[in-house]
Design an enzyme around this catalytic site. Structure first.
Site, PDB file in Angstrom:
ATOM      1  N   ARG A 164       0.826  -1.216   0.000  1.00 21.88           N
ATOM      2  CA  ARG A 164       0.000   0.000   0.000  1.00 21.88           C
ATOM      3  C   ARG A 164       0.861   1.267   0.000  1.00 21.88           C
ATOM      4  NH1 ARG A 164      -3.837  -1.835   4.828  1.00 21.88           N
ATOM      5  NH2 ARG A 164      -1.929  -2.978   5.303  1.00 21.88           N
ATOM      6  N   ASN A 202       8.515 -10.051   7.810  1.00 25.15           N
ATOM      7  CA  ASN A 202       7.309  -9.863   8.623  1.00 25.15           C
ATOM      8  C   ASN A 202       6.018  -9.968   7.809  1.00 25.15           C
ATOM      9  OD1 ASN A 202       5.672  -8.439  10.920  1.00 25.15           O
ATOM     10  ND2 ASN A 202       5.419  -7.149   9.107  1.00 25.15           N
ATOM     11  N   TYR A 209      -2.852 -21.804   7.607  1.00 21.19           N
ATOM     12  CA  TYR A 209      -2.080 -20.720   8.241  1.00 21.19           C
ATOM     13  C   TYR A 209      -1.003 -21.314   9.154  1.00 21.19           C
ATOM     14  CZ  TYR A 209      -0.664 -16.760  11.026  1.00 21.19           C
ATOM     15  OH  TYR A 209       0.102 -15.807  11.653  1.00 21.19           O
ATOM     16  N   GLY A 240       1.826 -15.281  19.912  1.00 21.99           N
ATOM     17  CA  GLY A 240       0.418 -15.529  20.182  1.00 21.99           C
ATOM     18  C   GLY A 240      -0.389 -14.303  19.802  1.00 21.99           C
TER      19      GLY A 240
HETATM   20  P1  NDP Z   1      -0.995  -6.694   9.915  1.00 19.06           P
HETATM   21  O1  NDP Z   1      -2.149  -7.173   9.106  1.00 19.06           O
HETATM   22  O2  NDP Z   1      -1.224  -5.540  10.833  1.00 19.06           O
HETATM   23  O3  NDP Z   1       0.242  -6.383   8.972  1.00 19.06           O
HETATM   24  C1  NDP Z   1       0.616  -7.282   7.951  1.00 19.06           C
HETATM   25  C2  NDP Z   1       1.592  -6.637   7.010  1.00 19.06           C
HETATM   26  O4  NDP Z   1       1.914  -7.598   5.985  1.00 19.06           O
HETATM   27  C3  NDP Z   1       1.038  -5.405   6.319  1.00 19.06           C
HETATM   28  O5  NDP Z   1       2.008  -4.389   6.335  1.00 19.06           O
HETATM   29  C4  NDP Z   1       0.774  -5.868   4.891  1.00 19.06           C
HETATM   30  O6  NDP Z   1       1.043  -4.801   4.011  1.00 19.06           O
HETATM   31  C5  NDP Z   1       1.830  -6.952   4.727  1.00 19.06           C
HETATM   32  N1  NDP Z   1       1.526  -7.873   3.646  1.00 19.06           N
HETATM   33  C6  NDP Z   1       0.473  -8.723   3.535  1.00 19.06           C
HETATM   34  N2  NDP Z   1       0.515  -9.353   2.347  1.00 19.06           N
HETATM   35  C7  NDP Z   1       1.614  -8.865   1.690  1.00 19.06           C
HETATM   36  C8  NDP Z   1       2.185  -9.102   0.417  1.00 19.06           C
HETATM   37  N3  NDP Z   1       1.653  -9.958  -0.465  1.00 19.06           N
HETATM   38  N4  NDP Z   1       3.319  -8.451   0.076  1.00 19.06           N
HETATM   39  C9  NDP Z   1       3.874  -7.578   0.942  1.00 19.06           C
HETATM   40  N5  NDP Z   1       3.375  -7.284   2.150  1.00 19.06           N
HETATM   41  C10 NDP Z   1       2.252  -7.935   2.520  1.00 19.06           C
HETATM   42  O7  NDP Z   1      -0.512  -7.995  10.745  1.00 19.06           O
HETATM   43  P2  NDP Z   1       0.610  -8.195  11.876  1.00 19.06           P
HETATM   44  O8  NDP Z   1       1.466  -7.003  12.030  1.00 19.06           O
HETATM   45  O9  NDP Z   1      -0.071  -8.751  13.060  1.00 19.06           O
HETATM   46  O10 NDP Z   1       1.414  -9.397  11.224  1.00 19.06           O
HETATM   47  C11 NDP Z   1       2.807  -9.396  10.999  1.00 19.06           C
HETATM   48  C12 NDP Z   1       3.291 -10.819  10.958  1.00 19.06           C
HETATM   49  O11 NDP Z   1       3.123 -11.431  12.233  1.00 19.06           O
HETATM   50  C13 NDP Z   1       2.582 -11.718   9.957  1.00 19.06           C
HETATM   51  O12 NDP Z   1       3.520 -12.556   9.318  1.00 19.06           O
HETATM   52  C14 NDP Z   1       1.646 -12.544  10.831  1.00 19.06           C
HETATM   53  O13 NDP Z   1       1.343 -13.790  10.259  1.00 19.06           O
HETATM   54  C15 NDP Z   1       2.492 -12.680  12.080  1.00 19.06           C
HETATM   55  N6  NDP Z   1       1.727 -13.003  13.294  1.00 19.06           N
HETATM   56  C16 NDP Z   1       0.739 -12.178  13.759  1.00 19.06           C
HETATM   57  C17 NDP Z   1       0.044 -12.494  14.900  1.00 19.06           C
HETATM   58  C18 NDP Z   1      -1.031 -11.625  15.455  1.00 19.06           C
HETATM   59  O14 NDP Z   1      -1.766 -12.078  16.365  1.00 19.06           O
HETATM   60  N7  NDP Z   1      -1.176 -10.397  15.015  1.00 19.06           N
HETATM   61  C19 NDP Z   1       0.321 -13.737  15.637  1.00 19.06           C
HETATM   62  C20 NDP Z   1       1.362 -14.526  15.075  1.00 19.06           C
HETATM   63  C21 NDP Z   1       2.046 -14.155  13.955  1.00 19.06           C
HETATM   64  P3  NDP Z   1       0.255  -4.466   2.647  1.00 19.06           P
HETATM   65  O15 NDP Z   1      -1.155  -4.936   2.832  1.00 19.06           O
HETATM   66  O16 NDP Z   1       0.387  -2.979   2.496  1.00 19.06           O
HETATM   67  O17 NDP Z   1       1.019  -5.193   1.611  1.00 19.06           O
END
Ligand code: NDP
Length: 259
Positions: A43, A92, A158, A189
């Site tokens: 984005r 991430n 997932y 978590g």
């Molecule tokens: P958010 O949804 O807040 O952020 C996810 C980020 O990933 C966004 O910046 C999004 O950016 C990016 N993203 C998604 N798809 C793509 C893509 N195809 N290419 C590039 N960027 C991408 O989630 P979190 O911050 O919570 O998640 C971060 C990580 O932590 C993830 O890997 C998630 O699986 C992991 N996690 C999260 C947990 C939770 O409870 N929140 C628990 C365990 C793990 P954009 O859409 O702009 O591309």
């Protein structure tokens, strides 16, 4: 004890998924601690907002969809000299889509999770790793999940993608023996970010439900954990770390008692 706020001075960090949640928080923390940061995500308007908020010459933003090889190539092509020697990779970007049982889940959702969490992370790592090895310097932080280890209904693909992230992290360390490069699988978590809103496809009530009546992790908690890993002496490698809120724990094995 005085806190060293310039612990990341001299680092060049690439953060995937820096437009929201933990990736954004980590990009900001690394910047504040003196690193040069390449913040990426799909984005553009979010990347612009981050630039505006940070107001730092040490921040470079690039659009990156980790699912796309050409997008990755464009992102890494022509990096300015002072951003080219990436030594800190924060893998991430990732997502969960849906919470349906396996026989009811959308195959398209499964494909997107695999393309993003597995293939995307793998591709980014493969692109950055040779430079780290050549310079014998690097930290890779891979964002996994407790879902990698502990199954739950609806976690199907997932959890499997995050188990891949964990095992890839460990196997990278096996390959990197003899180098100074460190690799950590960060297994989280419940953390309240946009994660749940993405999982439930914009349904705000469903997205809020996992956090009701409990205190989840927040971005700053995770950022603190990652900072503490990166600040460890260079000879210390955290292979994997599990972090959960105190108000989240394990359930007993389920038994079908219909017999
Ligand atoms: P958010 O949804 O807040 O952020 C996810 C980020 O990933 C966004 O910046 C999004 O950016 C990016 N993203 C998604 N798809 C793509 C893509 N195809 N290419 C590039 N960027 C991408 O989630 P979190 O911050 O919570 O998640 C971060 C990580 O932590 C993830 O890997 C998630 O699986 C992991 N996690 C999260 C947990 C939770 O409870 N929140 C628990 C365990 C793990 P954009 O859409 O702009 O591309």
């Amino acid at each position: 004890m005085t806190r060293d706020d310039s612990w990341a001075q001299g680092r060049v960090a690439l953060v995937t998924g820096a437009t929201a949640g933990m990736g954004r928080g980590l990009a900001i923390r690394l910047l504040k601690a003196g690193a040069r940061v390449i913040a990426t995500g799909r984005r553009l308007e979010r990347l612009r907002a981050l630039e505006h908020e940070a107001g730092s010459q040490r921040l470079l933003t690039r659009v990156l969809d980790v699912r796309s090889a050409p997008s990755l190539q464009a992102c890494l092509e022509g990096l300015p000299e002072d951003f080219s020697a990436i030594d800190t990779l924060i893998n991430n970007a990732g997502l969960a889509l849906g919470l349906s049982k396996a026989h009811e889940a959308e195959i398209a959702d499964w494909e997107t999770m695999i393309q993003t969490n597995v293939l995307g992370l793998t591709r980014v790592t493969r692109a950055i790793l040779p430079g780290m090895v050549a310079r014998n310097r690097g930290d890779i932080i891979n964002m996994s999940s407790v879902a990698a280890t502990y199954p739950y209904p609806g976690g199907n693909v997932y959890g499997a993608t995050k188990a891949y992230v964990r095992q890839l992290s460990l196997n990278l360390s096996a390959d990197l023996l003899g180098t100074a490069i460190r690799v950590t699988s960060v297994e989280l978590g419940l953390c309240e970010t946009e994660f749940s809103l993405v999982r439930f496809k914009g349904d705000a009530a469903a997205a809020r439900a996992p956090y009701v009546g409990m205190r989840p992790l927040v971005t700053q908690d995770v950022v603190d954990v990652v900072e503490s890993i990166l600040r460890l002496p260079a000879h210390v490698n955290v292979n994997a770390i599990e972090v959960m809120p105190v108000q989240q724990s394990f359930a007993a094995l389920a038994v079908d008692r219909k017999a």
